[in-house]
Design a protein around this motif. Structure first.
Motif, PDB file in Angstrom:
ATOM      1  N   HIS A 156      -7.259   0.331   2.224  1.00 46.71           N
ATOM      2  CA  HIS A 156      -8.003  -0.756   1.560  1.00 46.71           C
ATOM      3  C   HIS A 156      -9.087  -0.199   0.635  1.00 46.71           C
ATOM      4  O   HIS A 156      -9.316  -0.698  -0.461  1.00 46.71           O
ATOM      5  N   ALA A 202      -8.269  -6.510   3.606  1.00 49.92           N
ATOM      6  CA  ALA A 202      -8.127  -6.104   2.197  1.00 49.92           C
ATOM      7  C   ALA A 202      -9.341  -6.613   1.417  1.00 49.92           C
ATOM      8  O   ALA A 202      -9.870  -7.695   1.689  1.00 49.92           O
ATOM      9  N   LYS A 203      -9.763  -5.836   0.442  1.00 49.43           N
ATOM     10  CA  LYS A 203     -10.912  -6.235  -0.383  1.00 49.43           C
ATOM     11  C   LYS A 203     -10.697  -7.618  -0.994  1.00 49.43           C
ATOM     12  O   LYS A 203     -11.632  -8.428  -1.063  1.00 49.43           O
ATOM     13  N   GLU A 231       0.828  -1.202   0.000  1.00 53.40           N
ATOM     14  CA  GLU A 231       0.000   0.000   0.000  1.00 53.40           C
ATOM     15  C   GLU A 231       0.870   1.263   0.000  1.00 53.40           C
ATOM     16  O   GLU A 231       0.511   2.273  -0.604  1.00 53.40           O
ATOM     17  N   GLY A 240      -3.842  -7.011   5.983  1.00 53.11           N
ATOM     18  CA  GLY A 240      -4.505  -7.450   4.759  1.00 53.11           C
ATOM     19  C   GLY A 240      -5.707  -8.342   5.039  1.00 53.11           C
ATOM     20  O   GLY A 240      -6.459  -8.657   4.121  1.00 53.11           O
ATOM     21  N   GLY A 259      -1.606  -4.409   2.967  1.00 53.89           N
ATOM     22  CA  GLY A 259      -2.348  -3.151   2.958  1.00 53.89           C
ATOM     23  C   GLY A 259      -2.902  -2.897   4.335  1.00 53.89           C
ATOM     24  O   GLY A 259      -2.998  -3.804   5.172  1.00 53.89           O
TER      25      GLY A 259
END
Ligand code: ZN
Length: 262
Positions: free
Chosen positions: A76, A106-107, A11, A103, A72
């Motif tokens: 996010h 994270a998406k 990120e 993370g 990340g």
């Protein structure tokens, strides 16, 4: 020889905005992680960051990627949904994915898990003790039966993930909580590993045992088989192409040749 083509996605926000993080990771966390991976001649790791066009993950680059590593935290929400879907399709087609620390939100991780991926947490610099719970697992190769990180953020159970395929590590924290800190999944043809340590204000990715886990996990996640083409296609098989001869009968919803619904 063919090295495992690996992209370390970072990120790259706190390295730019927080002096503590920058002092620990002057070239960025993604660079430190890639350095750890490149110590193994069997791995060729490069980096990608949020700020690059297409977050450094254009389709042509992703198509050549064997294993993607994802870190990340703060941003996010700034990751494009289109690129999340692109990564998900590569995982289903056979690319490995390693998701690190924060993370968990994270998406891409939530997309692949299908669950909230929530947990309890505390930022108090406490000791983390990671226990190897699957001693013959390739991700734990070369590790002692447990190892410690003197300063880490606490992540505690309940961790809102689906039941893992395998649990490779469980962490204990000085404050008393425990956490499934190394878990594997299969999503489509892709091998997925989540590894907990890596809060950005601590030197976790300089730790020798953590770096061993990173290298082991990339080698474990690597799938040498060819990617599955058109992995999300849902083709109609017409009556005359059925493996056995059949006669069409009964009511019909779809017209001949129709694409079908999504
Ligand atoms: Zn953290």
């Amino acid at each position: 020889t063919m090295a495992i083509e690996t992209i370390v996605w970072g990120e790259n926000v706190h390295e730019q905005t927080n002096g503590t993080v920058r002092a620990i990771y002057p070239k960025g966390m993604h660079a430190a992680i890639a350095d750890a991976l490149n110590q193994d001649k069997g791995i060729h790791a490069t980096t990608a960051t949020l700020q690059e066009p297409e977050h450094g993950l254009p389709q042509v680059r992703l198509d050549k990627c064997d294993v993607l590593v994802w870190w990340g935290h703060q941003a996010h929400g700034e990751v494009s949904d289109e690129i999340v879907e692109r990564v998900a399709e590569r995982v289903w087609a056979g690319m490995g994915l390693i998701v690190l620390h924060s993370g968990h939100f994270a998406k891409i991780f939530k997309r692949l898990m299908g669950t909230p991926c929530n947990l309890t947490w505390r930022e108090a610099g406490e000791r983390e003790r990671l226990w190897v719970t699957s001693r013959n697992h390739p991700i734990a190769a070369g590790l002692p039966d447990h190892f410690e990180l003197e300063n880490e953020e606490m992540y505690g159970e309940p961790f809102g993930i689906p039941e893992p395929l395998e649990t490779v590590f469980i962490s204990w924290f000085q404050g008393g909580e425990v956490f499934r800190s190394g878990v594997t999944y299969k999503r489509g043809a892709g091998n997925v590993f989540y590894f907990r340590p890596g809060h950005e204000t601590y030197p976790t990715y300089h730790d020798a045992n953590v770096r061993t886990v990173l290298r082991n996990s990339v080698k474990w996640a690597y799938n040498p088989l060819a990617a599955i083409p058109n992995v999300t296609d849902a083709p109609n098989v017409p009556v005359d192409k059925a493996p056995e001869k059949i006669t069409e009968r009964g009511p019909k919803l779809h017209a001949a040749g129709e694409a079908g619904y999504r």
